[in-house]
Design a protein around this motif. Structure first.
Motif, short mmCIF file in Angstrom:
data_model
loop_
_atom_site.label_atom_id
_atom_site.label_comp_id
_atom_site.label_asym_id
_atom_site.label_seq_id
_atom_site.Cartn_x
_atom_site.Cartn_y
_atom_site.Cartn_z
N ASP A 169 45.20 35.79 26.16
CA ASP A 169 46.28 34.83 26.38
C ASP A 169 47.49 35.46 27.06
OD1 ASP A 169 44.85 32.69 25.37
OD2 ASP A 169 45.55 33.04 23.31
N GLU A 170 47.84 36.68 26.64
CA GLU A 170 48.98 37.35 27.29
C GLU A 170 48.84 38.86 27.12
OE1 GLU A 170 52.82 36.62 25.55
OE2 GLU A 170 52.00 36.53 23.54
N VAL A 171 49.52 39.57 28.02
CA VAL A 171 49.63 41.02 27.91
C VAL A 171 51.11 41.38 28.03
CG1 VAL A 171 47.33 41.48 28.89
CG2 VAL A 171 49.32 41.43 30.40
N PRO A 172 51.53 42.49 27.42
CA PRO A 172 52.92 42.93 27.58
C PRO A 172 53.18 43.25 29.06
CG PRO A 172 51.79 44.17 25.86
CD PRO A 172 50.75 43.37 26.57
N VAL A 173 54.35 42.87 29.55
CA VAL A 173 54.64 43.05 30.98
C VAL A 173 55.94 43.83 31.15
CG1 VAL A 173 55.17 41.85 33.14
CG2 VAL A 173 53.47 40.90 31.58
N GLU A 174 55.90 44.76 32.09
CA GLU A 174 57.10 45.49 32.50
C GLU A 174 57.35 45.17 33.98
OE1 GLU A 174 57.52 49.54 30.33
OE2 GLU A 174 55.37 49.26 30.71
N ARG A 175 58.54 45.51 34.44
CA ARG A 175 58.99 45.14 35.78
C ARG A 175 58.02 45.58 36.89
NH1 ARG A 175 62.04 47.98 39.07
NH2 ARG A 175 62.64 49.41 37.45
N HIS A 176 57.41 46.75 36.75
CA HIS A 176 56.56 47.31 37.81
C HIS A 176 55.13 46.74 37.80
CE1 HIS A 176 55.80 49.89 34.29
NE2 HIS A 176 54.56 49.89 34.74
N ASP A 177 54.76 45.98 36.78
CA ASP A 177 53.38 45.50 36.65
C ASP A 177 53.06 44.45 37.72
OD1 ASP A 177 52.79 47.11 34.45
OD2 ASP A 177 53.59 45.63 33.05
N MET A 178 51.88 44.57 38.29
CA MET A 178 51.45 43.67 39.36
C MET A 178 50.34 42.75 38.87
SD MET A 178 53.39 44.56 41.87
CE MET A 178 52.64 43.64 43.18
N PRO A 179 50.41 41.47 39.24
CA PRO A 179 49.35 40.53 38.84
C PRO A 179 48.12 40.68 39.73
CG PRO A 179 50.95 39.41 40.20
CD PRO A 179 51.46 40.82 40.00
N VAL A 180 47.03 40.08 39.28
CA VAL A 180 45.82 39.99 40.09
C VAL A 180 45.58 38.52 40.43
CG1 VAL A 180 44.77 42.11 39.20
CG2 VAL A 180 44.34 39.94 38.02
N ASP A 181 44.76 38.29 41.44
CA ASP A 181 44.45 36.92 41.86
C ASP A 181 43.35 36.30 41.02
OD1 ASP A 181 46.22 36.67 44.25
OD2 ASP A 181 45.07 38.42 44.87
N GLY A 182 42.56 37.16 40.35
CA GLY A 182 41.48 36.63 39.54
C GLY A 182 40.77 37.74 38.80
N VAL A 183 39.76 37.33 38.04
CA VAL A 183 38.93 38.29 37.31
C VAL A 183 37.47 37.96 37.55
CG1 VAL A 183 40.61 38.77 35.48
CG2 VAL A 183 38.96 36.91 35.18
N VAL A 184 36.65 39.01 37.46
CA VAL A 184 35.19 38.86 37.47
C VAL A 184 34.73 39.39 36.12
CG1 VAL A 184 33.04 39.45 38.61
CG2 VAL A 184 35.13 39.20 39.96
N THR A 185 34.02 38.53 35.38
CA THR A 185 33.52 38.88 34.05
C THR A 185 32.02 38.58 34.02
OG1 THR A 185 33.74 36.72 33.01
CG2 THR A 185 35.74 38.10 33.08
N PRO A 186 31.33 38.97 32.97
CA PRO A 186 29.92 38.59 32.86
C PRO A 186 29.71 37.08 32.87
CG PRO A 186 30.38 40.41 31.39
CD PRO A 186 31.71 39.95 31.93
N SER A 187 30.70 36.31 32.43
CA SER A 187 30.57 34.84 32.42
C SER A 187 30.84 34.19 33.77
CB SER A 187 31.52 34.23 31.39
OG SER A 187 31.10 34.56 30.10
N GLY A 188 31.52 34.89 34.68
CA GLY A 188 31.78 34.28 35.97
C GLY A 188 33.01 34.82 36.66
N ILE A 189 33.48 34.04 37.63
CA ILE A 189 34.65 34.38 38.43
C ILE A 189 35.75 33.39 38.08
CG2 ILE A 189 35.58 34.56 40.77
CD1 ILE A 189 32.57 34.87 41.68
N LEU A 190 36.93 33.89 37.79
CA LEU A 190 38.08 33.02 37.52
C LEU A 190 39.18 33.40 38.50
CD1 LEU A 190 39.57 30.91 35.80
CD2 LEU A 190 40.24 32.80 34.27
N THR A 191 39.62 32.43 39.28
CA THR A 191 40.72 32.64 40.21
C THR A 191 41.95 31.95 39.62
OG1 THR A 191 39.19 32.71 42.08
CG2 THR A 191 41.52 32.31 42.59
N PHE A 192 43.05 32.69 39.56
CA PHE A 192 44.28 32.14 38.97
C PHE A 192 45.03 31.32 40.01
CE2 PHE A 192 43.60 36.26 36.72
CZ PHE A 192 43.17 35.71 35.53
N ALA A 193 45.80 30.36 39.53
CA ALA A 193 46.66 29.57 40.42
C ALA A 193 47.69 30.49 41.04
CB ALA A 193 47.34 28.46 39.64
N LYS A 194 48.02 30.25 42.29
CA LYS A 194 49.04 31.07 42.96
C LYS A 194 50.37 30.90 42.27
CE LYS A 194 46.72 32.91 46.34
NZ LYS A 194 46.40 34.31 46.26
N ARG A 195 51.13 31.98 42.20
CA ARG A 195 52.45 31.93 41.55
C ARG A 195 53.45 31.24 42.43
NH1 ARG A 195 53.07 35.75 37.52
NH2 ARG A 195 51.06 36.55 37.01
#
Length: 195
Positions: A169-195
């Motif tokens: 659901d969430e991860v701790p975030v610091e100023r330098h942390d960069m997001p990703v556009d999506g993840v690939v998992t054994p269940s499939g591909i999930l692309t996140f909505a653009k910020r």
């Protein structure tokens, strides 16, 4: 002095590292087959000709099957090599011998091309300890990929390769942390909505 986000990251990394450590060989094999299928699908859907990826460690979701598939199709592949200054050098994947960089991470034995070699890739695959549903990535604490992604002009799609239970659901975030556009998992591909 470590702040609250850093302490929360450390605790979350320890929990996720332990989950990876106790996975059975059968779980890993099933995950590898499914992940390879989904990575092939992502590369095919994006019609990539040039990618940046990485050689997985024994506890990480396996990437080598996908790298072999991409190499057999003539897709150019760059793999990271850690440097002392906190940047990543890049070296071409050649499917041959592997070495270890200064952090003990698996690397190709091919020629180093320097940090800017990654410019121009069509897709970047990154490791992660976990990824939040809003796309924020929790790395392993050294900041190599955050620095690389933060310095790129015209960054291509970036996908983290993780196990299903590492999408949280969430991860701790610091100023330098960069997001990703999506993840690939054994269940499939999930692309996140653009910020």
């Amino acid at each position: 002095m470590p702040d609250e986000a850093e302490n929360r990251k450390r605790a979350m990394r320890a929990e996720l590292r332990e989950r990876r450590r106790i996975r059975t060989a059968t779980e890993r094999e099933r995950a590898t087959e499914a992940l390879t299928r989904h990575l092939v699908q992502l590369a095919s859907d994006l019609d990539v000709g040039f990618i940046a990826a990485y050689l997985s460690t024994p506890d990480e979701p396996e990437t080598r099957g996908f790298l072999r598939w991409a190499d057999e199709r003539g897709i150019r592949i760059l793999l990271p090599v850690s440097r002392e200054d906190g940047l990543l050098d890049w070296a071409p994947y050649d499917g041959a011998d592997e070495e270890q960089d200064m952090l003990g991470m698996p690397t190709p034995s091919s020629e180093l091309l320097g940090p800017i070699a990654i410019n121009g890739v069509d897709l970047i695959l990154v490791p992660a300890a976990g990824v939040a549903r809003d796309g924020m990535r929790l790395g392993w604490g050294r900041g190599y990929f955050d620095k690389t992604l933060g310095s790129m002009e015209g960054c291509p799609p970036v996908y983290a390769v993780i196990y299903d239970d590492e999408l949280v659901d969430e991860v701790p975030v610091e100023r330098h942390d960069m997001p990703v556009d999506g993840v690939v998992t054994p269940s499939g591909i999930l692309t996140f909505a653009k910020r």
